[in-house]
Design a protein around this motif. Structure first.
Motif, PDB file in Angstrom:
ATOM      1  N   PHE A  74       4.465  -1.733  -4.689  1.00  0.00           N
ATOM      2  CA  PHE A  74       3.441  -2.727  -5.028  1.00  0.00           C
ATOM      3  C   PHE A  74       3.195  -2.649  -6.519  1.00  0.00           C
ATOM      4  O   PHE A  74       3.067  -1.529  -7.019  1.00  0.00           O
ATOM      5  N   PRO A  75       2.890  -3.634  -7.260  1.00  0.00           N
ATOM      6  CA  PRO A  75       3.563  -4.918  -7.107  1.00  0.00           C
ATOM      7  C   PRO A  75       5.037  -4.722  -7.383  1.00  0.00           C
ATOM      8  O   PRO A  75       5.460  -3.590  -7.583  1.00  0.00           O
ATOM      9  N   ALA A  76       5.769  -5.808  -7.443  1.00  0.00           N
ATOM     10  CA  ALA A  76       7.200  -5.690  -7.727  1.00  0.00           C
ATOM     11  C   ALA A  76       7.369  -4.907  -9.031  1.00  0.00           C
ATOM     12  O   ALA A  76       6.585  -5.073  -9.962  1.00  0.00           O
ATOM     13  N   PRO A  77       8.359  -4.001  -9.098  1.00  0.00           N
ATOM     14  CA  PRO A  77       8.546  -3.201 -10.305  1.00  0.00           C
ATOM     15  C   PRO A  77       8.566  -4.063 -11.569  1.00  0.00           C
ATOM     16  O   PRO A  77       9.194  -5.104 -11.611  1.00  0.00           O
ATOM     17  N   GLY A  78       7.805  -3.601 -12.572  1.00  0.00           N
ATOM     18  CA  GLY A  78       7.750  -4.295 -13.852  1.00  0.00           C
ATOM     19  C   GLY A  78       6.692  -5.363 -13.955  1.00  0.00           C
ATOM     20  O   GLY A  78       6.547  -5.980 -15.012  1.00  0.00           O
ATOM     21  N   THR A  79       5.903  -5.630 -12.897  1.00  0.00           N
ATOM     22  CA  THR A  79       4.907  -6.708 -12.967  1.00  0.00           C
ATOM     23  C   THR A  79       3.465  -6.204 -13.022  1.00  0.00           C
ATOM     24  O   THR A  79       2.555  -7.003 -13.061  1.00  0.00           O
ATOM     25  N   ALA A  80       3.262  -4.886 -13.018  1.00  0.00           N
ATOM     26  CA  ALA A  80       1.900  -4.336 -13.076  1.00  0.00           C
ATOM     27  C   ALA A  80       1.287  -4.584 -14.460  1.00  0.00           C
ATOM     28  O   ALA A  80       1.995  -4.655 -15.463  1.00  0.00           O
ATOM     29  N   ARG A  81      -0.027  -4.730 -14.469  1.00  0.00           N
ATOM     30  CA  ARG A  81      -0.790  -4.840 -15.714  1.00  0.00           C
ATOM     31  C   ARG A  81      -1.878  -3.789 -15.677  1.00  0.00           C
ATOM     32  O   ARG A  81      -2.304  -3.369 -14.603  1.00  0.00           O
ATOM     33  N   PRO A  82      -2.392  -3.369 -16.841  1.00  0.00           N
ATOM     34  CA  PRO A  82      -3.525  -2.448 -16.822  1.00  0.00           C
ATOM     35  C   PRO A  82      -4.694  -3.091 -16.076  1.00  0.00           C
ATOM     36  O   PRO A  82      -4.888  -4.304 -16.133  1.00  0.00           O
ATOM     37  N   GLY A  83      -5.443  -2.270 -15.345  1.00  0.00           N
ATOM     38  CA  GLY A  83      -6.601  -2.794 -14.635  1.00  0.00           C
ATOM     39  C   GLY A  83      -6.960  -1.961 -13.425  1.00  0.00           C
ATOM     40  O   GLY A  83      -6.376  -0.912 -13.165  1.00  0.00           O
ATOM     41  N   THR A  84      -7.929  -2.474 -12.668  1.00  0.00           N
ATOM     42  CA  THR A  84      -8.419  -1.803 -11.468  1.00  0.00           C
ATOM     43  C   THR A  84      -7.815  -2.471 -10.244  1.00  0.00           C
ATOM     44  O   THR A  84      -7.850  -3.700 -10.122  1.00  0.00           O
ATOM     45  N   TYR A  85      -7.296  -1.651  -9.343  1.00  0.00           N
ATOM     46  CA  TYR A  85      -6.605  -2.117  -8.145  1.00  0.00           C
ATOM     47  C   TYR A  85      -7.146  -1.378  -6.931  1.00  0.00           C
ATOM     48  O   TYR A  85      -7.782  -0.330  -7.063  1.00  0.00           O
ATOM     49  N   LYS A  86      -6.833  -1.905  -5.744  1.00  0.00           N
ATOM     50  CA  LYS A  86      -7.117  -1.152  -4.525  1.00  0.00           C
ATOM     51  C   LYS A  86      -6.025  -1.403  -3.509  1.00  0.00           C
ATOM     52  O   LYS A  86      -5.447  -2.487  -3.425  1.00  0.00           O
ATOM     53  N   LEU A  87      -5.746  -0.364  -2.749  1.00  0.00           N
ATOM     54  CA  LEU A  87      -4.893  -0.457  -1.569  1.00  0.00           C
ATOM     55  C   LEU A  87      -5.823  -0.435  -0.362  1.00  0.00           C
ATOM     56  O   LEU A  87      -6.652   0.460  -0.232  1.00  0.00           O
ATOM     57  N   HIS A  88      -5.716  -1.440   0.483  1.00  0.00           N
ATOM     58  CA  HIS A  88      -6.511  -1.550   1.704  1.00  0.00           C
ATOM     59  C   HIS A  88      -5.576  -1.247   2.871  1.00  0.00           C
ATOM     60  O   HIS A  88      -4.596  -1.962   3.088  1.00  0.00           O
ATOM     61  N   PHE A  89      -5.859  -0.179   3.591  1.00  0.00           N
ATOM     62  CA  PHE A  89      -5.067   0.244   4.744  1.00  0.00           C
ATOM     63  C   PHE A  89      -5.816  -0.163   6.011  1.00  0.00           C
ATOM     64  O   PHE A  89      -6.968   0.242   6.203  1.00  0.00           O
ATOM     65  N   ASP A  90      -5.205  -0.945   6.866  1.00  0.00           N
ATOM     66  CA  ASP A  90      -5.839  -1.436   8.099  1.00  0.00           C
ATOM     67  C   ASP A  90      -5.703  -0.377   9.195  1.00  0.00           C
ATOM     68  O   ASP A  90      -4.943  -0.528  10.150  1.00  0.00           O
ATOM     69  N   THR A  91      -6.472   0.694   9.067  1.00  0.00           N
ATOM     70  CA  THR A  91      -6.351   1.842   9.959  1.00  0.00           C
ATOM     71  C   THR A  91      -6.884   1.563  11.363  1.00  0.00           C
ATOM     72  O   THR A  91      -6.349   2.098  12.339  1.00  0.00           O
ATOM     73  N   GLY A  92      -7.921   0.757  11.490  1.00  0.00           N
ATOM     74  CA  GLY A  92      -8.475   0.459  12.813  1.00  0.00           C
ATOM     75  C   GLY A  92      -7.455  -0.184  13.725  1.00  0.00           C
ATOM     76  O   GLY A  92      -7.285   0.225  14.878  1.00  0.00           O
ATOM     77  N   SER A  93      -6.767  -1.187  13.241  1.00  0.00           N
ATOM     78  CA  SER A  93      -5.742  -1.870  14.042  1.00  0.00           C
ATOM     79  C   SER A  93      -4.578  -0.941  14.361  1.00  0.00           C
ATOM     80  O   SER A  93      -4.026  -0.974  15.460  1.00  0.00           O
ATOM     81  N   TYR A  94      -4.209  -0.108  13.396  1.00  0.00           N
ATOM     82  CA  TYR A  94      -3.121   0.850  13.608  1.00  0.00           C
ATOM     83  C   TYR A  94      -3.457   1.790  14.767  1.00  0.00           C
ATOM     84  O   TYR A  94      -2.660   1.963  15.693  1.00  0.00           O
ATOM     85  N   TRP A  95      -4.634   2.388  14.734  1.00  0.00           N
ATOM     86  CA  TRP A  95      -5.020   3.322  15.800  1.00  0.00           C
ATOM     87  C   TRP A  95      -5.190   2.603  17.133  1.00  0.00           C
ATOM     88  O   TRP A  95      -4.852   3.152  18.186  1.00  0.00           O
ATOM     89  N   GLN A  96      -5.700   1.388  17.103  1.00  0.00           N
ATOM     90  CA  GLN A  96      -5.870   0.625  18.339  1.00  0.00           C
ATOM     91  C   GLN A  96      -4.514   0.390  19.014  1.00  0.00           C
ATOM     92  O   GLN A  96      -4.391   0.508  20.235  1.00  0.00           O
ATOM     93  N   LEU A  97      -3.492   0.073  18.221  1.00  0.00           N
ATOM     94  CA  LEU A  97      -2.155  -0.127  18.782  1.00  0.00           C
ATOM     95  C   LEU A  97      -1.617   1.148  19.438  1.00  0.00           C
ATOM     96  O   LEU A  97      -0.825   1.083  20.380  1.00  0.00           O
ATOM     97  N   LEU A  98      -2.058   2.299  18.941  1.00  0.00           N
ATOM     98  CA  LEU A  98      -1.624   3.575  19.511  1.00  0.00           C
ATOM     99  C   LEU A  98      -2.508   4.014  20.684  1.00  0.00           C
ATOM    100  O   LEU A  98      -2.269   5.056  21.284  1.00  0.00           O
TER     101      LEU A  98
END
Length: 137
Positions: A74-98
């Motif tokens: 993430f993002p495609a290599p070479g397209t990042a810019r300085p700044g604030t980012y977040k990764l959102h992991f959908d853990t509830g749905s993952y555990w529900q599937l299990l």
């Protein structure tokens, strides 16, 4: 299916999170299910950027983890810019599937990119009732 195997070959990562092509200037992640001791396969992940603290997050990309608990950079290599980012992991749905209930419906990891040419690796260790993350290498 054959398209899935082609996709995995094209984005195959070694055990350090490096791809066969240059992944500098990108964010990689690896999610491990510490409850089962296995990679977390099929976990949806979204990358967003904060352009202005007074505005909502802007979603840039979404993906999901493969059989090794990884997804393309993430993002495609070479397209990042300085700044604030977040990764959102959908853990509830993952555990529900299990077949489990999770205390955390999602996990968000907020981080700052100061040098867009540098690769950042953000692992997530996950169980239904806890999670740990850190800046990897």
């Amino acid at each position: 299916d054959s398209s899935g195997s082609r996709f995995r070959r094209r984005t195959r990562l070694d055990h350090y999170g490096e791809s066969s092509d240059s992944s500098h200037g990108s964010v990689t992640t690896h999610v491990l299910n510490t409850f089962t001791g296995r990679p977390a396969e099929g976990l949806a992940i979204h990358l967003s950027r904060l352009e202005d603290p007074q505005q909502p997050w802007i979603e840039m990309m979404k993906s999901s983890t493969d059989t090794d608990g990884r997804c393309p950079p993430f993002p495609a290599p070479g397209t990042a810019r300085p700044g604030t980012y977040k990764l959102h992991f959908d853990t509830g749905s993952y555990w529900q599937l299990l077949g489990y209930t999770s205390f955390y419906p999602y996990v968000e990891v907020v981080f700052t990119i100061t040098d867009p040419s540098q690769k950042l690796h953000i692992p997530l260790l996950l169980s239904p009732f806890s999670y740990t993350t850190y800046r990897g290498s």
